[in-house]
Design a protein around this motif. Structure first.
Motif, PDB file in Angstrom:
ATOM      1  N   THR A 217       0.854  -1.197   0.000  1.00  0.00           N
ATOM      2  CA  THR A 217       0.000   0.000   0.000  1.00  0.00           C
ATOM      3  C   THR A 217       0.884   1.240   0.000  1.00  0.00           C
ATOM      4  O   THR A 217       1.768   1.370   0.850  1.00  0.00           O
ATOM      5  CB  THR A 217      -0.916  -0.002   1.240  1.00  0.00           C
ATOM      6  OG1 THR A 217      -1.651  -1.223   1.246  1.00  0.00           O
ATOM      7  CG2 THR A 217      -1.876   1.170   1.212  1.00  0.00           C
ATOM      8  N   VAL A 218       0.639   2.131  -0.956  1.00  0.00           N
ATOM      9  CA  VAL A 218       1.466   3.335  -1.083  1.00  0.00           C
ATOM     10  C   VAL A 218       0.546   4.538  -1.273  1.00  0.00           C
ATOM     11  O   VAL A 218      -0.422   4.460  -2.025  1.00  0.00           O
ATOM     12  CB  VAL A 218       2.417   3.236  -2.302  1.00  0.00           C
ATOM     13  CG1 VAL A 218       3.376   4.423  -2.329  1.00  0.00           C
ATOM     14  CG2 VAL A 218       3.209   1.949  -2.290  1.00  0.00           C
ATOM     15  N   VAL A 219       0.833   5.610  -0.573  1.00  0.00           N
ATOM     16  CA  VAL A 219       0.141   6.882  -0.822  1.00  0.00           C
ATOM     17  C   VAL A 219       1.208   7.944  -1.014  1.00  0.00           C
ATOM     18  O   VAL A 219       2.360   7.764  -0.588  1.00  0.00           O
ATOM     19  CB  VAL A 219      -0.813   7.267   0.335  1.00  0.00           C
ATOM     20  CG1 VAL A 219      -1.981   6.312   0.433  1.00  0.00           C
ATOM     21  CG2 VAL A 219      -0.060   7.355   1.653  1.00  0.00           C
ATOM     22  N   GLY A 220       0.821   9.049  -1.643  1.00  0.00           N
ATOM     23  CA  GLY A 220       1.843  10.062  -1.853  1.00  0.00           C
ATOM     24  C   GLY A 220       1.292  11.399  -2.286  1.00  0.00           C
ATOM     25  O   GLY A 220       0.111  11.529  -2.623  1.00  0.00           O
ATOM     26  N   VAL A 221       2.166  12.398  -2.222  1.00  0.00           N
ATOM     27  CA  VAL A 221       1.854  13.720  -2.781  1.00  0.00           C
ATOM     28  C   VAL A 221       3.048  14.165  -3.608  1.00  0.00           C
ATOM     29  O   VAL A 221       4.184  13.741  -3.366  1.00  0.00           O
ATOM     30  CB  VAL A 221       1.575  14.785  -1.690  1.00  0.00           C
ATOM     31  CG1 VAL A 221       0.263  14.543  -0.996  1.00  0.00           C
ATOM     32  CG2 VAL A 221       2.708  14.888  -0.708  1.00  0.00           C
ATOM     33  N   ALA A 222       2.755  15.023  -4.581  1.00  0.00           N
ATOM     34  CA  ALA A 222       3.831  15.548  -5.425  1.00  0.00           C
ATOM     35  C   ALA A 222       3.938  17.053  -5.200  1.00  0.00           C
ATOM     36  O   ALA A 222       2.928  17.723  -4.958  1.00  0.00           O
ATOM     37  CB  ALA A 222       3.507  15.267  -6.883  1.00  0.00           C
ATOM     38  N   LYS A 223       5.173  17.551  -5.220  1.00  0.00           N
ATOM     39  CA  LYS A 223       5.372  18.997  -5.233  1.00  0.00           C
ATOM     40  C   LYS A 223       6.123  19.295  -6.520  1.00  0.00           C
ATOM     41  O   LYS A 223       7.316  19.004  -6.651  1.00  0.00           O
ATOM     42  CB  LYS A 223       6.166  19.430  -4.001  1.00  0.00           C
ATOM     43  CG  LYS A 223       6.045  20.909  -3.752  1.00  0.00           C
ATOM     44  CD  LYS A 223       6.567  21.305  -2.380  1.00  0.00           C
ATOM     45  CE  LYS A 223       6.362  22.801  -2.204  1.00  0.00           C
ATOM     46  NZ  LYS A 223       7.075  23.314  -1.060  1.00  0.00           N
ATOM     47  N   LEU A 224       5.374  19.826  -7.485  1.00  0.00           N
ATOM     48  CA  LEU A 224       5.921  20.005  -8.831  1.00  0.00           C
ATOM     49  C   LEU A 224       5.715  21.454  -9.255  1.00  0.00           C
ATOM     50  O   LEU A 224       4.640  22.021  -8.995  1.00  0.00           O
ATOM     51  CB  LEU A 224       5.201  19.073  -9.813  1.00  0.00           C
ATOM     52  CG  LEU A 224       5.310  17.580  -9.498  1.00  0.00           C
ATOM     53  CD1 LEU A 224       4.270  16.797 -10.281  1.00  0.00           C
ATOM     54  CD2 LEU A 224       6.707  17.068  -9.808  1.00  0.00           C
ATOM     55  N   SER A 225       6.701  22.017  -9.908  1.00  0.00           N
ATOM     56  CA  SER A 225       6.636  23.430 -10.313  1.00  0.00           C
ATOM     57  C   SER A 225       6.167  24.289  -9.130  1.00  0.00           C
ATOM     58  O   SER A 225       5.297  25.147  -9.272  1.00  0.00           O
ATOM     59  CB  SER A 225       5.681  23.619 -11.492  1.00  0.00           C
ATOM     60  OG  SER A 225       6.001  22.764 -12.544  1.00  0.00           O
ATOM     61  N   ASN A 226       6.729  23.943  -7.946  1.00  0.00           N
ATOM     62  CA  ASN A 226       6.448  24.695  -6.720  1.00  0.00           C
ATOM     63  C   ASN A 226       4.992  24.670  -6.265  1.00  0.00           C
ATOM     64  O   ASN A 226       4.550  25.558  -5.559  1.00  0.00           O
ATOM     65  CB  ASN A 226       6.885  26.162  -6.860  1.00  0.00           C
ATOM     66  CG  ASN A 226       8.387  26.242  -6.772  1.00  0.00           C
ATOM     67  OD1 ASN A 226       8.999  25.508  -5.982  1.00  0.00           O
ATOM     68  ND2 ASN A 226       8.980  27.096  -7.596  1.00  0.00           N
ATOM     69  N   ARG A 227       4.240  23.670  -6.709  1.00  0.00           N
ATOM     70  CA  ARG A 227       2.902  23.564  -6.114  1.00  0.00           C
ATOM     71  C   ARG A 227       2.576  22.101  -5.813  1.00  0.00           C
ATOM     72  O   ARG A 227       3.032  21.184  -6.515  1.00  0.00           O
ATOM     73  CB  ARG A 227       1.857  24.253  -6.984  1.00  0.00           C
ATOM     74  CG  ARG A 227       1.325  23.510  -8.150  1.00  0.00           C
ATOM     75  CD  ARG A 227       0.331  24.425  -8.895  1.00  0.00           C
ATOM     76  NE  ARG A 227       0.071  23.937 -10.234  1.00  0.00           N
ATOM     77  CZ  ARG A 227      -0.967  23.180 -10.549  1.00  0.00           C
ATOM     78  NH1 ARG A 227      -1.844  22.832  -9.659  1.00  0.00           N
ATOM     79  NH2 ARG A 227      -1.124  22.767 -11.804  1.00  0.00           N
ATOM     80  N   GLU A 228       1.815  21.945  -4.731  1.00  0.00           N
ATOM     81  CA  GLU A 228       1.439  20.595  -4.315  1.00  0.00           C
ATOM     82  C   GLU A 228       0.371  20.031  -5.213  1.00  0.00           C
ATOM     83  O   GLU A 228      -0.596  20.714  -5.529  1.00  0.00           O
ATOM     84  CB  GLU A 228       0.927  20.616  -2.875  1.00  0.00           C
ATOM     85  CG  GLU A 228       1.960  20.039  -1.961  1.00  0.00           C
ATOM     86  CD  GLU A 228       1.543  19.776  -0.542  1.00  0.00           C
ATOM     87  OE1 GLU A 228       0.377  19.460  -0.287  1.00  0.00           O
ATOM     88  OE2 GLU A 228       2.442  19.879   0.296  1.00  0.00           O
ATOM     89  N   MET A 229       0.576  18.794  -5.651  1.00  0.00           N
ATOM     90  CA  MET A 229      -0.427  18.154  -6.506  1.00  0.00           C
ATOM     91  C   MET A 229      -0.723  16.780  -5.917  1.00  0.00           C
ATOM     92  O   MET A 229       0.202  16.017  -5.639  1.00  0.00           O
ATOM     93  CB  MET A 229       0.113  18.002  -7.940  1.00  0.00           C
ATOM     94  CG  MET A 229       0.490  19.332  -8.561  1.00  0.00           C
ATOM     95  SD  MET A 229       1.267  19.136 -10.171  1.00  0.00           S
ATOM     96  CE  MET A 229      -0.148  18.883 -11.213  1.00  0.00           C
ATOM     97  N   PRO A 230      -1.986  16.479  -5.703  1.00  0.00           N
ATOM     98  CA  PRO A 230      -2.297  15.173  -5.113  1.00  0.00           C
ATOM     99  C   PRO A 230      -2.041  14.037  -6.101  1.00  0.00           C
ATOM    100  O   PRO A 230      -2.164  14.221  -7.312  1.00  0.00           O
ATOM    101  CB  PRO A 230      -3.793  15.278  -4.788  1.00  0.00           C
ATOM    102  CG  PRO A 230      -4.314  16.381  -5.641  1.00  0.00           C
ATOM    103  CD  PRO A 230      -3.168  17.285  -5.989  1.00  0.00           C
ATOM    104  N   ILE A 231      -1.636  12.917  -5.545  1.00  0.00           N
ATOM    105  CA  ILE A 231      -1.484  11.708  -6.367  1.00  0.00           C
ATOM    106  C   ILE A 231      -2.614  10.768  -5.967  1.00  0.00           C
ATOM    107  O   ILE A 231      -2.829  10.537  -4.778  1.00  0.00           O
ATOM    108  CB  ILE A 231      -0.130  11.017  -6.113  1.00  0.00           C
ATOM    109  CG1 ILE A 231       1.002  11.991  -6.411  1.00  0.00           C
ATOM    110  CG2 ILE A 231       0.006   9.771  -6.948  1.00  0.00           C
ATOM    111  CD1 ILE A 231       2.380  11.415  -6.157  1.00  0.00           C
TER     112      ILE A 231
END
Ligand SMILES: C[S@@+](CC[C@H](N)C(=O)[O-])C[C@H]1O[C@@H](n2cnc3c(N)ncnc32)[C@H](O)[C@@H]1O
Length: 279
Positions: A217-231
């Motif tokens: 089980t894996v959960v995560g968030v991305a911080k891309l181009s200086n903004r948080e984006m949910p995965i």
């Protein structure tokens, strides 16, 4: 931080007999020989077949049976699936039976048997590990199996699960009162990854992905181009990590400290590549 997957209470186990230094519940084996933790009880043939089916054993597999008894699981894997097999048992009488049975089944060249403790055998070569042991032994083996087996290897257990590791497949043979559990060994994904990913708008974004993993089980968030984006919809099976980001589903393959793959978008770019390296 990633969603609090691990926020639920940690399951605690009573100390294992070995951890307690208490071996009184075990059987002293052949006087001076090592201690045997579980007696010999063979798996019925129909359950053996179910174990091989559930683990999807084929001719490319190397099947280890830890505590192999008379060798029936690895011999059946060789005989009926063309696999290779290694049986490990601490009891020399069992190992002798295994060798005789392998000759009778005409597969002595495809199987080998080791007279040693299952806790000391290196299982790195196995693509499938079979277990019919006591629950505490499965629990004690878990870190070793997760450390030594390659992602994508399967562990198949008769009757007893591996403590709080949720099985990927469970087959109940209700009439026999038997249960077969199967797990696929997950790649290690936990932690921060430096990432470059092309999103559905065609922009190549750089940043980090933070993953929190508990077994498969894996959960995560991305911080891309200086903004948080949910995965969303993260799924890990062996080394295959799939997730959705900004409306695109990406299929990637984890290999050691990197993963890479692509998503697909009908417009404007078609293939959208993603690459990440563990920090
Ligand atoms: C329940 S039987 C299972 C036999 C076989 N796997 C099957 O399913 O038919 C458990 C086997 O584990 C062996 N065993 C117990 N403790 C062991 C240890 N520490 N190392 C290796 N084998 C062990 C026993 O001798 C016995 O043959």
């Amino acid at each position: 931080m990633a969603t609090a997957l691990l926020g639920r209470p940690t399951v605690r186990f009573a100390p294992l007999p070995v951890e307690r230094g208490d071996r009184t519940a075990n059987w002293q084996f052949h006087g001076k020989r090592p201690i045997r933790e579980v007696p010999y009880v063979p798996t019925p043939d129909v359950v053996v077949r179910t174990m091989l089916d559930v683990a999807n054993v084929g001719e490319k597999d190397v099947v280890y049976d830890l505590g192999c008894g008379d060798g029936r699981i690895v011999i059946a894997a060789a005989e009926s699936r063309g696999a290779r097999g290694v049986g490990v048992d601490i009891d020399p009488r069992r190992i002798q039976e295994c060798k005789t049975n392998a000759i009778k089944a005409r597969v002595p060249d495809r199987v080998r048997f080791l007279e040693q403790s299952l806790f000391s055998v290196d299982v790195g070569e196995a693509s499938v590990v079979a277990l019919y042991l006591l629950p505490w032994m499965n629990t004690q083996l878990r870190p070793k199996l997760l450390a030594e087996l390659k992602p994508g290897s399967r562990i198949v257990a008769h009757q007893f699960a591996i403590s709080d590791w949720p099985a990927d497949k469970i087959v109940r043979l209700t009439e026999l009162g038997r249960v077969v559990y199967c797990w696929t060994v997950p790649a290690k994904c936990n932690g921060r990854w430096q990432c470059s990913i092309r999103t559905g708008d065609g922009v190549l974004r750089r940043g980090t992905i933070e993953l929190e993993q508990e077994f498969q089980t894996v959960v995560g968030v991305a911080k891309l181009s200086n903004r948080e984006m949910p995965i969303d919809s993260m799924a890990l099976s062996g080394d295959r990590l799939t997730f959705s980001l900004a409306g695109v589903t990406y299929h990637t393959r984890v290999s050691g400290d990197s993963f890479r793959g692509s998503g697909h978008c009908s417009s404007p770019r078609g293939e959208l590549e993603v690459r990440a390296r563990h920090l």
